[in-house]
Design a protein around this motif. Structure first.
Motif, PDB file in Angstrom:
ATOM      1  N   GLY A   5     -53.633 -22.107 -31.901  1.00 32.37           N
ATOM      2  CA  GLY A   5     -53.011 -20.882 -32.400  1.00 32.37           C
ATOM      3  C   GLY A   5     -53.795 -20.270 -33.541  1.00 32.37           C
ATOM      4  N   LYS A   6     -53.144 -19.389 -34.240  1.00 33.01           N
ATOM      5  CA  LYS A   6     -53.797 -18.688 -35.350  1.00 33.01           C
ATOM      6  C   LYS A   6     -53.967 -19.602 -36.550  1.00 33.01           C
ATOM      7  N   ILE A   7     -55.017 -19.342 -37.305  1.00 32.90           N
ATOM      8  CA  ILE A   7     -55.267 -20.086 -38.529  1.00 32.90           C
ATOM      9  C   ILE A   7     -54.495 -19.424 -39.655  1.00 32.90           C
TER      10      ILE A   7
END
Length: 158
Positions: A5-7
């Motif tokens: 997923g997103k950081i």
């Protein structure tokens, strides 16, 4: 590259004197060898020098960052064996990061004959950037010109 997923970006605490997160990022970028108090002292000294000229140092700092931040940059894109310099718009976070980096580099590169301390160099560079002059503005203009010259390859942006 992770597929989870997103950081999450780390949130920076506001600096103690002006309660500004951008200034805190600037201090963190100026810091060397983990000596944050030394970096704070240098930047606050530069702000004092700006204040001596009857200007609001925080507005000068924010105006300088706004002026130095580039609107467009070129990024290499490979298309069929050839590499093209494709002009792209610079997003907000990268724009601020580049502006901070260029301001600090330009202040470091100033002549040590005229200015004796980093605070002197930084205050002069911030004032120049605020007035759309100086080394950091030249760097931004060079990047903008390069993007303008490669505008013919803008259709490779996807």
């Amino acid at each position: 590259m992770s597929r989870t997923g997103k950081i999450k970006r780390k949130t920076v605490q506001a600096d103690p004197l002006f309660a500004n997160k951008l200034l805190s990022r600037f201090i963190n970028r100026t810091m060397r060898d983990g000596k944050k108090s030394v970096a704070q002292r240098m930047i606050y000294a530069a702000f004092d020098k700006i204040k001596e000229k009857n200007l609001d140092p925080l507005s000068v700092f924010q105006g300088a960052l706004q002026n130095v931040g580039p609107r467009f940059e070129v990024r290499p894109r490979r298309v069929g064996g050839a590499s093209y310099q494709v002009p792209m718009e610079v997003r907000g976070e990268r724009r601020v990061s580049l502006a901070i980096r260029w301001l600090i580099a330009a202040a470091n590169n100033r002549s040590s004959k005229e200015y004796h301390t980093f605070a002197d160099k930084l205050s002069a560079e911030l004032l120049d950037a605020y007035n759309n002059a100086g080394e950091a503005i030249k760097k931004r203009d060079l990047m903008q010109r390069n993007a303008e010259a490669n505008r013919a390859f803008a259709h490779f942006k996807w």
